[in-house]
Every structure is written in C-alpha cells, then in structure tokens.
Design an enzyme around this catalytic site. Structure first.
Site, PDB file in Angstrom:
ATOM      1  N   GLU A 181      51.530  36.880  48.071  1.00  0.00           N
ATOM      2  CA  GLU A 181      50.892  35.630  47.626  1.00  0.00           C
ATOM      3  C   GLU A 181      51.489  35.137  46.303  1.00  0.00           C
ATOM      4  OE1 GLU A 181      48.784  33.652  48.943  1.00  0.00           O
ATOM      5  OE2 GLU A 181      47.873  34.753  50.594  1.00  0.00           O
TER       6      GLU A 181
ATOM      7  N   HIS B  95      42.024  36.755  43.482  1.00  0.00           N
ATOM      8  CA  HIS B  95      41.697  36.452  44.878  1.00  0.00           C
ATOM      9  C   HIS B  95      41.134  37.700  45.540  1.00  0.00           C
ATOM     10  CE1 HIS B  95      41.861  35.558  49.053  1.00  0.00           C
ATOM     11  NE2 HIS B  95      42.803  36.447  49.272  1.00  0.00           N
TER      12      HIS B  95
ATOM     13  N   HIS C 212      37.912  39.158  48.790  1.00  0.00           N
ATOM     14  CA  HIS C 212      37.263  38.865  50.075  1.00  0.00           C
ATOM     15  C   HIS C 212      35.762  39.183  50.056  1.00  0.00           C
ATOM     16  CE1 HIS C 212      41.451  39.743  52.135  1.00  0.00           C
ATOM     17  NE2 HIS C 212      41.451  38.619  51.443  1.00  0.00           N
TER      18      HIS C 212
ATOM     19  N   HIS D 199      38.529  33.204  55.038  1.00  0.00           N
ATOM     20  CA  HIS D 199      39.474  34.135  54.425  1.00  0.00           C
ATOM     21  C   HIS D 199      38.920  34.795  53.152  1.00  0.00           C
ATOM     22  CE1 HIS D 199      43.836  34.920  52.839  1.00  0.00           C
ATOM     23  NE2 HIS D 199      42.977  35.785  52.369  1.00  0.00           N
TER      24      HIS D 199
HETATM   25 ZN   LIG Z   1      43.210  37.404  51.074  1.00  0.00          ZN
END
Ligand SMILES: [Zn+2]
Length: 270
Positions: free
Chosen positions: A117, A140, A142, A212
C-alpha cells in the site's frame, strides 16, 4: 544518523509498537492486515542524509514533490501487526524519499520491503504535507464492526453514517467532529483507492473503505488510534442495540448541537 541510539526516534518506534499491539488485541489486524506509516523527518538531521543506505533504490510510478527528502517509517509487506508490536524495525523500515520525489531508499539496518500500500500512503503523506502537516501519520486497519457497517447500503452515505455515529455517545460527537468519509469499494493498492481516499481526507480525518477497513490520519499515532477506537465504540453500541432487538434512540439533534456548542465545534460536518 544512528537510528538505534536516537532517543526521540526510539520513542516514536515505541509508540508505533504500542499501537500495533492495540490493533492486534482489538482483533483489527488479522494475519498481515493493516499498515502504518509515519513521517519522521522532523527527527532527522537533514544535513547528513543518505550516509547509510542499506537497500536498492525503489522507483515509484508517481512523483511526490511535497515529501521529497522526507524520512518515513513504514510497516513491511506481508508483516503481521502482532510482530510489529514486538519489534517495529524487524517488521518495517525507515526509508527516505529522494530529492526527485520519485524514488526512495531504506536507511534502517534491515531492508524490510515496504507495504504494497506504499503508493497510497505516500500520496496521502504528500497531500498532508502540502497542507502543512510535517508529522503526518497514516494508519490503516480492519475494525470488524466498522467493516460490518459498510456492508449496509444505508451507511454508505457519509452524512447518515456520521449522524448515527455521533448520536451513540457524546464522546464520538466531540472527537469525530469532522465526520466520517466513505470511500466506495476499490481494489487494494490501486491509484483509484488512493485518489478517492484523498478526496475524502479534504473534509475528514477518518474514512471507511467499503467492505475493507478504516484509514485515519493525523500528526500523532495515539490520536489516530483514539479516533478509530471511539468510532468503533459507537458502532458497537449501535450494533449491540440492534442485536438486542431494538433501534437505539440516539442523542437528539438538540443534544448533539449542544455538545458542538459546548466544545466550540461546527454544528455540521459539511
Ligand atoms: Zn487493508
């Protein structure tokens, strides 16, 4: 630059490790899910730049002019948050974006390849730095309940989702006063995802990626975590009420406006 013996840098790595541990403990970072990047440039002495380059130079497809010459910690590709929590520099690396803004080289001892990413992270850091944030953090992860909400078409509307989140607990109205951005589903690691995310970050500091995860930015990794923790708390209250079989009443508009007033916040998130 001796990274291992740099007291302030070590302090940053300790915070990164602590937050990585929180992500794992919360159940937000299964397998190698999630990634962290932090602009560390203010802690580096720019007069002695590339004296310790330990890896081949990475070439990017895009140019990032605002962060040319900047130093970043980035978690490694395929690395687990629970391992980052134990030892950030064995599961991530510090690299410097070269003066051309189009390539970078790792300057920490272990050449841990950055997250896939990375282009999204760099685009976001570039955007934040251009806006005046020199200590930008991109986190980032989840969070289960937040991803669950993005499976409900009703909550893919930023205004509706923000109102629900704000109404569950006063703290959410105050801490998440910029509201929640929504990024429609896009393939992970793509420019499309990065562009849509930056568009939302012009108004918000927390965005949900449909089906996501969540991404938050700021200048302090602990604050980034607090934003997600508070957001998830609100989502959990909503889902707990629904699971118990009733629609939660939520704070009234008047009560939410009163909070905005008391904390000197704008009444709306537009
Ligand atoms: Zn992810």
């Amino acid at each position: 630059m001796d990274i291992k013996n740099h007291t302030k840098l070590q302090g940053e790595f300790r915070q990164i490790a602590e937050v990585a541990g929180f992500l794992w403990q919360r159940g937000w970072a299964e397998a190698n899910g999630g990634n962290i990047s932090v602009n560390l440039s203010l802690l580096f002495d720019n007069t002695s730049p590339n004296d310790q380059v330990f890896s081949a130079v990475y070439e990017f497809d895009e140019t990032y002019p605002a962060i040319a010459g900047d130093f970043f910690y980035v978690t490694g590709t395929g690395k687990r948050m629970r391992d980052v929590a134990q030892s950030p520099l064995d599961h991530g690396a510090v690299f410097r974006v070269n003066a051309d803004g189009k390539s970078a080289a790792i300057v920490s001892e272990k050449a841990v390849k950055p997250t896939s990413e990375l282009p999204s992270h760099l685009s976001i850091h570039n955007f934040l730095k251009a806006g005046g944030n020199e200590r930008s953090v991109v986190l980032h992860t989840h969070p289960t309940e937040l991803i669950a909400l993005t499976h409900c078409p009703l909550f893919l509307d930023s205004k509706k989702l923000t109102r629900m989140i704000w109404s569950m607990i006063p703290e959410a109205r105050v801490l998440l006063w910029k509201g929640i951005g929504i990024v429609p589903y896009a393939l992970t690691g793509t420019t499309d995802l990065a562009i849509s995310t930056i568009k939302q970050l012009q108004k918000h500091d927390v965005v949900l990626w449909e089906k996501h995860g969540a991404l938050t930015v700021g200048d302090d990794i602990m604050h980034c975590f607090d934003l997600l923790d508070t957001l998830t708390k609100s989502a959990k209250i909503y889902l707990a009420a629904r699971t118990a079989g009733f629609e939660p009443q939520g704070l009234s508009q008047k009560q939410m406006n009163e909070l905005a007033d008391a904390f000197g916040l704008p009444v709306d998130n537009d």
